[in-house]
Scaffold this motif. Structure first.
Motif, mmCIF file in Angstrom:
data_model
loop_
_atom_site.group_PDB
_atom_site.id
_atom_site.type_symbol
_atom_site.label_atom_id
_atom_site.label_comp_id
_atom_site.label_asym_id
_atom_site.label_seq_id
_atom_site.Cartn_x
_atom_site.Cartn_y
_atom_site.Cartn_z
ATOM 1 N N LEU A 9 1.726 41.315 -22.666
ATOM 2 C CA LEU A 9 0.920 40.218 -23.186
ATOM 3 C C LEU A 9 0.433 39.335 -22.049
ATOM 4 C CD1 LEU A 9 3.299 39.283 -26.116
ATOM 5 C CD2 LEU A 9 1.054 40.344 -26.374
ATOM 6 N N ALA A 10 -0.781 38.849 -22.178
ATOM 7 C CA ALA A 10 -1.313 37.914 -21.201
ATOM 8 C C ALA A 10 -0.646 36.556 -21.389
ATOM 9 C CB ALA A 10 -2.826 37.790 -21.361
ATOM 10 N N ASP A 11 -0.428 35.853 -20.300
ATOM 11 C CA ASP A 11 0.160 34.520 -20.378
ATOM 12 C C ASP A 11 -0.884 33.532 -20.878
ATOM 13 O OD1 ASP A 11 1.157 31.805 -19.435
ATOM 14 O OD2 ASP A 11 2.846 33.105 -18.903
ATOM 15 N N SER A 12 -0.499 32.737 -21.878
ATOM 16 C CA SER A 12 -1.432 31.795 -22.515
ATOM 17 C C SER A 12 -1.288 30.367 -22.012
ATOM 18 C CB SER A 12 -1.215 31.817 -24.039
ATOM 19 O OG SER A 12 -1.530 33.067 -24.584
ATOM 20 N N SER A 13 -0.522 30.141 -20.955
ATOM 21 C CA SER A 13 -0.267 28.764 -20.520
ATOM 22 C C SER A 13 -1.562 28.033 -20.185
ATOM 23 C CB SER A 13 0.672 28.760 -19.317
ATOM 24 O OG SER A 13 1.901 29.387 -19.630
ATOM 25 N N LEU A 14 -2.457 28.695 -19.461
ATOM 26 C CA LEU A 14 -3.711 28.032 -19.086
ATOM 27 C C LEU A 14 -4.590 27.812 -20.316
ATOM 28 C CD1 LEU A 14 -4.589 29.798 -15.706
ATOM 29 C CD2 LEU A 14 -3.625 27.517 -16.074
ATOM 30 N N ALA A 15 -4.584 28.777 -21.244
ATOM 31 C CA ALA A 15 -5.372 28.602 -22.473
ATOM 32 C C ALA A 15 -4.846 27.428 -23.284
ATOM 33 C CB ALA A 15 -5.328 29.882 -23.305
ATOM 34 N N LEU A 16 -3.519 27.263 -23.330
ATOM 35 C CA LEU A 16 -2.940 26.121 -24.039
ATOM 36 C C LEU A 16 -3.397 24.813 -23.402
ATOM 37 C CD1 LEU A 16 -0.995 24.637 -25.934
ATOM 38 C CD2 LEU A 16 0.870 25.232 -24.368
ATOM 39 N N LEU A 17 -3.349 24.730 -22.094
ATOM 40 C CA LEU A 17 -3.781 23.502 -21.415
ATOM 41 C C LEU A 17 -5.268 23.238 -21.651
ATOM 42 C CD1 LEU A 17 -1.869 23.808 -18.025
ATOM 43 C CD2 LEU A 17 -1.380 22.220 -19.901
ATOM 44 N N ALA A 18 -6.063 24.298 -21.687
ATOM 45 C CA ALA A 18 -7.511 24.125 -21.843
ATOM 46 C C ALA A 18 -7.899 23.788 -23.279
ATOM 47 C CB ALA A 18 -8.235 25.390 -21.391
ATOM 48 N N GLN A 19 -7.179 24.366 -24.266
ATOM 49 C CA GLN A 19 -7.573 24.212 -25.669
ATOM 50 C C GLN A 19 -6.749 23.176 -26.413
ATOM 51 O OE1 GLN A 19 -7.551 28.178 -27.424
ATOM 52 N NE2 GLN A 19 -8.380 29.035 -25.528
ATOM 53 N N GLY A 20 -5.598 22.807 -25.898
ATOM 54 C CA GLY A 20 -4.803 21.748 -26.509
ATOM 55 C C GLY A 20 -4.359 22.077 -27.915
ATOM 56 N N TYR A 21 -4.597 21.140 -28.808
ATOM 57 C CA TYR A 21 -4.111 21.255 -30.191
ATOM 58 C C TYR A 21 -4.719 22.428 -30.940
ATOM 59 C CZ TYR A 21 -2.089 16.596 -29.687
ATOM 60 O OH TYR A 21 -1.351 15.529 -29.271
ATOM 61 N N THR A 22 -5.887 22.894 -30.527
ATOM 62 C CA THR A 22 -6.553 23.969 -31.272
ATOM 63 C C THR A 22 -6.082 25.357 -30.861
ATOM 64 O OG1 THR A 22 -8.400 24.123 -29.698
ATOM 65 C CG2 THR A 22 -8.596 22.507 -31.482
ATOM 66 N N TRP A 23 -5.292 25.428 -29.776
ATOM 67 C CA TRP A 23 -4.913 26.753 -29.256
ATOM 68 C C TRP A 23 -4.110 27.552 -30.283
ATOM 69 C CZ3 TRP A 23 0.290 28.187 -28.078
ATOM 70 C CH2 TRP A 23 0.402 29.497 -27.583
ATOM 71 N N LEU A 24 -3.002 27.000 -30.757
ATOM 72 C CA LEU A 24 -2.138 27.767 -31.649
ATOM 73 C C LEU A 24 -2.773 27.979 -33.025
ATOM 74 C CD1 LEU A 24 0.390 29.310 -32.151
ATOM 75 C CD2 LEU A 24 1.627 27.160 -32.514
ATOM 76 N N PRO A 25 -3.350 26.964 -33.687
ATOM 77 C CA PRO A 25 -4.023 27.249 -34.963
ATOM 78 C C PRO A 25 -5.118 28.303 -34.821
ATOM 79 C CG PRO A 25 -3.712 24.892 -34.700
ATOM 80 C CD PRO A 25 -3.339 25.518 -33.393
ATOM 81 N N GLY A 26 -5.835 28.262 -33.687
ATOM 82 C CA GLY A 26 -6.877 29.265 -33.470
ATOM 83 C C GLY A 26 -6.307 30.664 -33.360
ATOM 84 N N ARG A 27 -5.198 30.795 -32.645
ATOM 85 C CA ARG A 27 -4.560 32.109 -32.520
ATOM 86 C C ARG A 27 -4.068 32.606 -33.875
ATOM 87 N NH1 ARG A 27 -2.477 34.043 -27.674
ATOM 88 N NH2 ARG A 27 -1.962 35.812 -29.015
ATOM 89 N N LEU A 28 -3.487 31.702 -34.668
ATOM 90 C CA LEU A 28 -2.965 32.097 -35.976
ATOM 91 C C LEU A 28 -4.085 32.510 -36.922
ATOM 92 C CD1 LEU A 28 -0.258 29.325 -36.195
ATOM 93 C CD2 LEU A 28 0.219 31.772 -36.382
#
Length: 419
Positions: A9-28
């Protein structure tokens, strides 16, 4: 399917920092699977969503928190050795201390009365001034909670700045994070010294106060908390109370709607509580909470190996149309006469506050907002041109301008106004 042969799996740390609150709901939203698999900070992680997931997550036979909180979060927000890092009997005994100090009508009412008295005194000085609501609210809450907790203040403004810094810098890198670390180091040293003085008899803790309770508390091993851990737990009363300034600032943002402001000005206590709950649902605060699988688990047919980081979606659940009609509309009336189910509204986490990791100060947060929201609504003021955006890429989010008020007019009490 052979799960051992999953592609890396690709590491999502940078995506989390870039997308903030929308990162996890978007993934789900982008998956049909019952969970999301990813990597954060190099670790395998899974993310869950929904009330059933809340119950699964807060079952201590499934998830533990002690090893899940990253060092940078402990060094800023919670503190090393805090109740948040404990599990099992150790957690229950330490949590019992907080429940005895922070729950019940007497504790909640005493804190709310003290903060409201500070608010009323402070607001009387606002006419003729340019007021930044976020900053003023943080100072009011600091003075109110420390007086109630029995903690003497020599520089209330400096303490307020440190409490805000600890919350503002826990979820980021760079200057905000280092300010948070420095604020925690100062605050722990100050309060550890105070605990030492109380135990030595050179300082007085009012009987039954938070300071007295923490200084005298004996942990599961029968020993007093060491002074630094006692300081950490005192901060875990003061800091989250001061963090209510985030929601008071959001209250100013919400009260730009004349219909909400007019209704909140009345004496409808039930609507004030509904307003407080909707503030905590609608506006961003915690994006998710994390734990670690204590054993090999199964979630709707998906394996979760022992040691996996498990994330529980908070922001996404509070905006899920399956649980809240029109979730991106601010509608306090959705909670009028209908308190939310325990695992439905989870802005401060879920589960049972008596046994799990849910914040025991949640009732205090609601009561403070229900008391101070109407006070803010009853003021007359102008909202000058300013940046009122709330970027969801910033964690924790906040109103960019801090919500500036000008030309504040404090209404006379009803008895005087009638003369």
């Amino acid at each position: 399917m052979d799960h051992s042969r999953r592609p890396p799996l690709a590491d999502s740390s940078l995506a989390l920092l870039a997308q903030g609150y929308t990162w996890l709901p978007g993934r789900l939203r982008r998956t049909t699977a019952p969970l999301v698999r990813t990597r954060l900070m190099g670790q395998h992680a899974v993310a869950l969503h929904g009330p059933e997931a809340v119950r699964f997550f807060y079952d201590e036979q499934h998830i533990e928190r002690g090893t899940a909180l990253p060092g940078p979060v402990l060094s800023t927000l919670f503190g090393h050795g805090a109740v948040h890092t404990l599990d099992g009997q150790l957690h229950r005994v330490r949590k019992g201390m907080f429940l005895s100090l922070l729950t019940g009508p007497e504790a909640v009412g005493g804190l709310v009365d003290g903060v409201c008295a500070e608010w009323d005194e402070t607001v009387a000085s606002w006419p003729g001034r340019r007021v930044v609501l976020f900053d003023e609210a943080s100072r009011v809450l600091t003075r109110g909670v420390c007086r109630w907790a029995g903690i003497p203040l020599h520089d209330p403004d400096a303490v307020a700045r440190d409490m805000v810094a600890m919350v503002d810098g826990f979820a980021t890198a760079g200057p905000r994070h280092w300010r948070a670390r420095r604020a925690r180091a100062r605050s722990e040293a100050w309060l550890a010294g105070l605990v030492d003085d109380v135990r030595a008899g050179s300082a007085t803790a009012p009987q039954g106060s938070v300071l007295d309770g923490v200084a005298r508390h004996r942990d599961a091993d029968g020993r007093l908390l060491d002074p630094r851990t006692a300081a950490v737990e005192l901060l875990n009363v003061v800091r989250p109370t001061v963090a209510v300034c985030w929601f008071l600032t959001y209250a100013g943002h919400a009260l730009r709607r004349p219909d909400v402001r007019e209704r909140l000005r009345g004496d409808d206590a039930a609507y004030a509580v509904a307003f407080a709950r909707e503030l905590r649902r609608f506006y961003p605060f915690a994006p998710f909470v994390g734990g670690r699988a204590v054993t090999d688990l199964d979630w709707h047919g998906e394996p979760i190996p022992a040691g996996t980081m498990v994330l529980l979606d908070v922001y996404g659940q509070n905006h899920d149309p399956a649980h809240f009609d029109d979730p991106y509309a601010f509608q306090p009336e959705r909670f009028a006469g209908r308190p939310p189910a325990r695992d439905e509204l989870i802005p401060q986490g879920g589960g049972d506050p008596a046994t799990g990791h849910r914040c025991p100060g949640e009732d205090i947060t609601v009561a403070l907002l229900a008391a101070l929201g109407p006070r803010l609504a009853r003021l007359e003021y102008e909202v000058p041109e300013q940046d009122l955006r709330i970027p969801l890429t910033r964690m924790p989010a906040r109103v960019r301008s801090g919500f500036v008020l000008e030309d504040v007019r404090v209404p006379l009490p009803a008895g005087l106004a009638a003369r």
